[in-house]
Design a protein around this motif. Structure first.
Motif, PDB file in Angstrom:
ATOM      1  N   ALA A   1       0.839  -1.206   0.000  1.00  0.00           N
ATOM      2  CA  ALA A   1       0.000   0.000   0.000  1.00  0.00           C
ATOM      3  C   ALA A   1       0.872   1.253   0.000  1.00  0.00           C
ATOM      4  N   HIS A   2       1.536   1.482  -1.105  1.00  0.00           N
ATOM      5  CA  HIS A   2       2.480   2.587  -1.236  1.00  0.00           C
ATOM      6  C   HIS A   2       1.791   3.942  -1.127  1.00  0.00           C
ATOM      7  N   ARG A   3       0.722   4.144  -1.880  1.00  0.00           N
ATOM      8  CA  ARG A   3       0.049   5.437  -1.906  1.00  0.00           C
ATOM      9  C   ARG A   3      -0.394   5.872  -0.517  1.00  0.00           C
ATOM     10  N   GLU A   4      -0.942   4.948   0.244  1.00  0.00           N
ATOM     11  CA  GLU A   4      -1.429   5.273   1.576  1.00  0.00           C
ATOM     12  C   GLU A   4      -0.279   5.695   2.493  1.00  0.00           C
ATOM     13  N   SER A   5       0.859   4.982   2.379  1.00  0.00           N
ATOM     14  CA  SER A   5       2.006   5.333   3.211  1.00  0.00           C
ATOM     15  C   SER A   5       2.614   6.667   2.796  1.00  0.00           C
TER      16      SER A   5
ATOM     17  N   ALA B   1       2.151  14.006   4.839  1.00  0.00           N
ATOM     18  CA  ALA B   1       1.318  14.847   5.702  1.00  0.00           C
ATOM     19  C   ALA B   1       2.000  15.055   7.046  1.00  0.00           C
ATOM     20  N   ALA B   2       2.562  13.976   7.607  1.00  0.00           N
ATOM     21  CA  ALA B   2       3.246  14.091   8.894  1.00  0.00           C
ATOM     22  C   ALA B   2       4.508  14.939   8.770  1.00  0.00           C
TER      23      ALA B   2
ATOM     24  N   TRP C   1       3.257  16.332  -4.058  1.00  0.00           N
ATOM     25  CA  TRP C   1       4.355  15.399  -3.765  1.00  0.00           C
ATOM     26  C   TRP C   1       4.307  14.204  -4.707  1.00  0.00           C
ATOM     27  N   ASN C   2       3.106  13.691  -4.968  1.00  0.00           N
ATOM     28  CA  ASN C   2       2.957  12.563  -5.864  1.00  0.00           C
ATOM     29  C   ASN C   2       3.411  12.914  -7.282  1.00  0.00           C
ATOM     30  N   ALA C   3       3.074  14.131  -7.738  1.00  0.00           N
ATOM     31  CA  ALA C   3       3.493  14.571  -9.069  1.00  0.00           C
ATOM     32  C   ALA C   3       5.019  14.676  -9.154  1.00  0.00           C
ATOM     33  N   LEU C   4       5.643  15.155  -8.081  1.00  0.00           N
ATOM     34  CA  LEU C   4       7.101  15.235  -8.054  1.00  0.00           C
ATOM     35  C   LEU C   4       7.726  13.847  -8.088  1.00  0.00           C
TER      36      LEU C   4
ATOM     37  N   GLU D   1       7.950   5.075   6.315  1.00  0.00           N
ATOM     38  CA  GLU D   1       8.183   3.678   6.695  1.00  0.00           C
ATOM     39  C   GLU D   1       7.347   3.263   7.904  1.00  0.00           C
ATOM     40  N   SER D   2       6.965   4.213   8.730  1.00  0.00           N
ATOM     41  CA  SER D   2       6.200   3.862   9.935  1.00  0.00           C
ATOM     42  C   SER D   2       4.795   3.355   9.600  1.00  0.00           C
ATOM     43  N   THR D   3       4.332   3.592   8.375  1.00  0.00           N
ATOM     44  CA  THR D   3       2.975   3.178   7.998  1.00  0.00           C
ATOM     45  C   THR D   3       2.974   2.089   6.931  1.00  0.00           C
TER      46      THR D   3
END
Length: 237
Positions: free
Chosen positions: A16-20, A26-27, A48-51, A102-104
């Motif tokens: 689940a890359h997108r969710e992490s 955000a954090a 961030w995703n576009a970058l 990595e924590s998620t």
């Protein structure tokens, strides 16, 4: 017919890359000061995703090395805030983002039930990325016992959708392409790339956003479309 070798993309297919990424950026964004409203959080994630899409593609084509693409993503994200980073500062900023990312880390909920249902098939991963980083994800979410081989573009010097990376994977498993399945969340990079290499390419459209044109293209290439890995065992039965 059940095929003996089932290969998967990693990010956003089984992992689940997108969710992490969304939770991680955000954090980490809070280090710039101020809480984010939901709309702002979504906008920052989209940016961030576009970058990531832009600079990771530059890495895959050889324009940037692995560290350089990370630095460019950090610099691009901070540019609107008037923050300029040298290489060392960009590395430090990205490393702190990785702690949140990595924590998620987690698998998609349908991953392990799918693998259980597909037994006794052999499983592998073909991923566009750095082998150490992608292997760390596989280890981190407990997927390693299931995966026989990981073929990473950073290791073999060829990226999807180049047919050669699919053929390398089949060679490692000692099967012909027609005896293997490849499942991924990108229509062209994953599913059509695999199909044109002679495998059964399966497109995993988790969000259900395929257009009519994309569905027609998938059908023309002999690519089945599924919404969940829970559909894969029946498809391959």
């Amino acid at each position: 017919m059940t095929r003996p070798v089932v290969l998967f993309d990693l990010d956003d297919t089984v992992f689940a890359h997108r969710e992490s990424v969304e939770a991680g950026i955000a954090a980490h964004r809070t280090t710039l000061g101020g809480a984010l409203a939901a709309a702002d959080r979504a906008n920052e994630f989209a940016r961030w995703n576009a970058l990531e899409e832009l600079h990771y593609h530059r890495y895959l084509t050889g324009e940037l090395d692995f560290l350089q693409q990370r630095r460019e993503r950090a610099r691009g994200f901070l540019k609107p805030y008037g923050v300029q980073l040298d290489d060392a500062a960009a590395d430090e900023w990205f490393d702190r983002y990785l702690v949140h990312y990595e924590s998620t880390w987690t698998l998609h909920a349908d991953t392990l039930p799918c693998l259980e249902a597909l037994r006794p098939a052999r499983f592998g991963v073909i991923t566009n990325g750095s082998l150490p980083f992608q292997a760390a994800k596989i280890d981190g979410v407990g997927l390693s016992p299931w995966i026989e081989h990981v073929i990473a573009s950073g290791e073999v010097g060829i990226a999807k959708p180049d047919p050669r990376i699919f053929h390398i994977a089949c060679g490692v498993f000692e099967v012909e392409p027609a005896e293997a399945v490849y499942v991924g969340d990108r229509l062209h990079t994953d599913a059509i790339g695999a199909a044109r290499a002679g495998l059964l390419g399966v497109w995993l459209d988790r969000p259900g956003i395929a257009t009519r044109a994309e569905l027609a293209e998938a059908a023309a290439e002999g690519v089945p479309v599924i919404r969940s890995l829970a559909e894969l065992p029946a498809l391959l039965a």
